[in-house]
Each structure stands twice: as C-alpha cells, then as structure tokens.
Enzyme design. Structure first.
Site, PDB file in Angstrom:
ATOM      1  N   ARG A   1     -11.613  26.070  10.455  1.00 40.95           N
ATOM      2  CA  ARG A   1     -12.029  24.985  11.345  1.00 40.95           C
ATOM      3  C   ARG A   1     -12.743  25.462  12.599  1.00 40.95           C
ATOM      4  NH1 ARG A   1      -8.240  23.256   8.108  1.00 40.95           N
ATOM      5  NH2 ARG A   1      -7.477  25.351   8.455  1.00 40.95           N
ATOM      6  N   THR A   2     -12.150  26.424  13.283  1.00 39.97           N
ATOM      7  CA  THR A   2     -12.698  26.785  14.597  1.00 39.97           C
ATOM      8  C   THR A   2     -14.115  27.320  14.430  1.00 39.97           C
ATOM      9  OG1 THR A   2     -10.462  27.281  15.304  1.00 39.97           O
ATOM     10  CG2 THR A   2     -12.232  28.063  16.723  1.00 39.97           C
TER      11      THR A   2
ATOM     12  N   LYS B   1     -17.844  51.615  10.985  1.00 43.89           N
ATOM     13  CA  LYS B   1     -18.249  53.012  11.256  1.00 43.89           C
ATOM     14  C   LYS B   1     -17.550  53.549  12.497  1.00 43.89           C
ATOM     15  CE  LYS B   1     -23.001  51.988   9.761  1.00 43.89           C
ATOM     16  NZ  LYS B   1     -24.370  51.861  10.286  1.00 43.89           N
TER      17      LYS B   1
ATOM     18  N   ARG C   1     -12.713  35.260  18.456  1.00 49.00           N
ATOM     19  CA  ARG C   1     -11.301  35.204  18.035  1.00 49.00           C
ATOM     20  C   ARG C   1     -10.865  36.622  17.718  1.00 49.00           C
ATOM     21  NH1 ARG C   1      -8.770  31.168  13.639  1.00 49.00           N
ATOM     22  NH2 ARG C   1      -8.825  29.879  15.507  1.00 49.00           N
TER      23      ARG C   1
ATOM     24  N   HIS D   1      -5.409  29.344  23.044  1.00 46.76           N
ATOM     25  CA  HIS D   1      -6.414  28.759  22.149  1.00 46.76           C
ATOM     26  C   HIS D   1      -6.951  27.502  22.856  1.00 46.76           C
ATOM     27  CE1 HIS D   1      -8.634  27.723  18.702  1.00 46.76           C
ATOM     28  NE2 HIS D   1      -7.713  27.850  17.751  1.00 46.76           N
TER      29      HIS D   1
HETATM   30  C1  NCD Z   1      -4.724  27.803  14.547  1.00 44.00           C
HETATM   31  C2  NCD Z   1      -4.944  29.204  15.059  1.00 44.00           C
HETATM   32  O1  NCD Z   1      -5.818  29.928  14.590  1.00 44.00           O
HETATM   33  O2  NCD Z   1      -4.217  29.535  15.989  1.00 44.00           O
HETATM   34  N1  NCD Z   1      -5.759  27.304  13.758  1.00 44.00           N
HETATM   35  C3  NCD Z   1      -6.820  26.648  14.339  1.00 44.00           C
HETATM   36  O3  NCD Z   1      -7.547  27.212  15.106  1.00 44.00           O
HETATM   37  N2  NCD Z   1      -6.997  25.364  14.031  1.00 44.00           N
HETATM   38  C4  NCD Z   1      -3.385  27.534  13.982  1.00 44.00           C
HETATM   39  C5  NCD Z   1      -2.773  28.470  13.009  1.00 44.00           C
HETATM   40  O4  NCD Z   1      -3.400  29.400  12.509  1.00 44.00           O
HETATM   41  O5  NCD Z   1      -1.609  28.238  12.692  1.00 44.00           O
END
Ligand code: NCD
Length: 295
Positions: free
Chosen positions: A48-49, A76, A97, A125
């Site tokens: 999703r993100t 590398k 991320r 997040h």
């Molecule tokens: C979450 C995350 O990556 O922290 N997912 C998201 O971004 N919607 C939740 C999760 O992984 O449980």
C-alpha cells in the site's frame, strides 16, 4: 519539508493536511506538481504505502523512480548514506522505508531534498497516521472525544506508536489492548501524555462495547527475536465476528493492512469494516503530503 514523525507536526498543520486531502478526495482540488520526481526507496516489503505514493505522484503530474535494494549497488556494499546522497540527485522528494529505527531521520540529515518517512523499524509511520486520522474524521465527523481501541502488537507496530500521538493531539480517549508482553513502551506513552491532554488506559483483554473505533494490527513477526513466539501469539489472537455483533452498530474497524489472521474473514463483509476504504484514502492523503513536502 521533511515528514519524519507525527511528533514534528502541530495540530494546525495536521488539520491543514487533512483538509487538503478532503478537497482532493472530493474532487475540489487537483494538485499539479509540474513534473517533479518522487523516489521510493523501500528497504522493507510494502504494497500500500509504496503503490499509493507512486499513484499519488502520477495523479499529481509527477514522475517516480523506484529504487530496488535487491538489484542495486547495495549488493556491492554501497552504504545507505551514499545511496541516499546519490538518489537525491535524481529526484525532488524521497519516500523511505527502512527496518532500522531512525533511518529516515538519518537520511534527512544527509539529503538536501525533502524526506518522507514511510516507516522506520518499530518507530514511526507518520503518513499512515495521517490516513488513519483522515479515515476516522470522514467516518465519524470528528476525532476529539471518541473512544478508540488500539488492539494488537503494540510493542513493535510503528503504525500504533505513531497513531497514539495523532489521537492524543486531537483529544481522543485511547485504550491500548495487547497480548501480554506486547504492550506499548511505557516511556513512549508517558512522553505522549506529557505533551497532550488525553485519556489513555491499557489492558490485556479487549472490551469492544464502548469503542467508537477499533484499530487492529497484526503481530509483527519480523521484529521478534524468536519467530516461534510470534507464531504462538498469532495463532491465539483473532477478532471474532460475534464480538463485533455485540459491539456498537456504528463501530468503525480499521487496520493498516496487511492483515494475516487477526481479523476473522467474515468481518470483511460487515458494514463496520472500513479498512479497504482506509487503504484507498492513501491516495488523496499522500497527494496532500507530496504537496506539503514539496511546499
Ligand atoms: C504497516 C507497516 O508497514 O507498518 N503497513 C502499512 O504501511 N500499511 C503495517 C504492518 O506491516 O503491519
């Protein structure tokens, strides 16, 4: 402008972002970022993100570059710092991320372009929190004074840590419910309590009857030292349809997704289940975030 933690934003800024996302969702506003480029650097899995950021970029007349750590020069031995310094020269904004807490803040120190934290380990997040607040406001018309239950692995879930702060900012009443041993770090809860006037209680068993919003997350097995421990808890931990039938009719059930087996599948079809709407609100909210970051 960087977006690293929800703690860096004040309530007025959050409200402005939510209002902007509302205008986009209602078709009253169409951001045009004039061909700017987003780079997505995801060192952990994402559906999703990442996709909603890329989609938000395309809808805002931006392009995007997707950095894949598996096929990059990281293999590398190139460092995270050099990777960030290189990619920022190819893009106007970086969405990152990473499994390590603090990685996005570190990247923002190296980079002169805006950095958006898309999840750093078990820490924060903020873009998910903005989606969560947006969804609650759209479903309930307000956030202030609502009874919100957060249920799941509160020790490791960055979505929950971030959201507590967002809910506190708006004066919601928060109940933290987690299996024993997976409670939210008390020092963090105390820090949030020290900043905002809000009610927070903790328990190990859910009581759904008084909740206006039930926010569930999965057991974050990738953050456990012992995967067997995670599996044991995951098998025991599930929200059942009959519990929701006994709850308020206007209960709103949210989940950042992915869900594994912590919500009984029969709940997906109930009118209280709003988690796929929540996932789709990722588009207007992230369009608003891109506009904010590129300010
Ligand atoms: C979450 C995350 O990556 O922290 N997912 C998201 O971004 N919607 C939740 C999760 O992984 O449980």
């Amino acid at each position: 402008m960087d977006l690293i933690s929800i703690r860096d934003l004040d309530r007025k800024t959050v409200e402005r972002l939510l209002d902007s996302a509302d205008a986009i969702a209602n078709g009253k506003k169409k951001p045009d970022m004039g061909g700017k480029i987003l780079a997505t650097l995801f060192f952990e899995p994402s559906t999703r993100t990442k996709l909603s950021f890329q989609s938000a970029a395309l809808r805002s007349h931006m392009g995007y570059l997707d950095f894949d750590p598996e096929t990059s020069s990281l293999r590398k031995g190139e460092s995270f710092a050099d990777t960030v310094r290189t990619v920022e020269g190819y893009a106007d904004v970086l969405a990152i991320r990473h499994p390590k807490e603090g990685a996005a803040r570190l990247a923002a120190d190296f980079a002169s372009k805006p950095v958006i934290n898309c999840g750093d380990g078990a820490n924060q997040h903020p873009t998910q929190t903005l989606i969560d607040l947006f969804t609650i406001r759209r479903c309930k018309g307000r956030i202030s004074g609502l009874n919100v239950t957060l249920l799941g692995d509160l020790k490791h879930a960055r979505t929950m840590r971030s959201l507590v702060c967002g809910l506190a900012m708006f004066g919601a009443n928060v109940t933290l419910v987690s299996p024993e041993g997976l409670e939210m770090d008390q020092a963090y809860v105390d820090e949030v309590k020290g900043r905002f006037d809000f009610k927070v209680t903790a328990r190990n068993e859910p009581d759904y009857r008084n909740a206006d919003v039930l926010y569930v997350c999965r057991i974050q097995q990738e953050r456990f030292a012992d995967p067997y421990e995670a599996k044991k808890i995951t098998e025991k931990f599930m929200v059942k349809k009959e519990a929701i039938e006994a709850a308020r009719e206007d209960l709103v059930i949210l989940h950042p997704l992915p869900k594994v087996n912590e919500i009984e599948a029969a709940i997906d079809g109930m009118k209280q289940a709003k988690y796929f709407d929540q996932a789709h609100y990722g588009i207007p909210v992230r369009e608003a975030i891109l506009e904010y970051a590129l300010g």
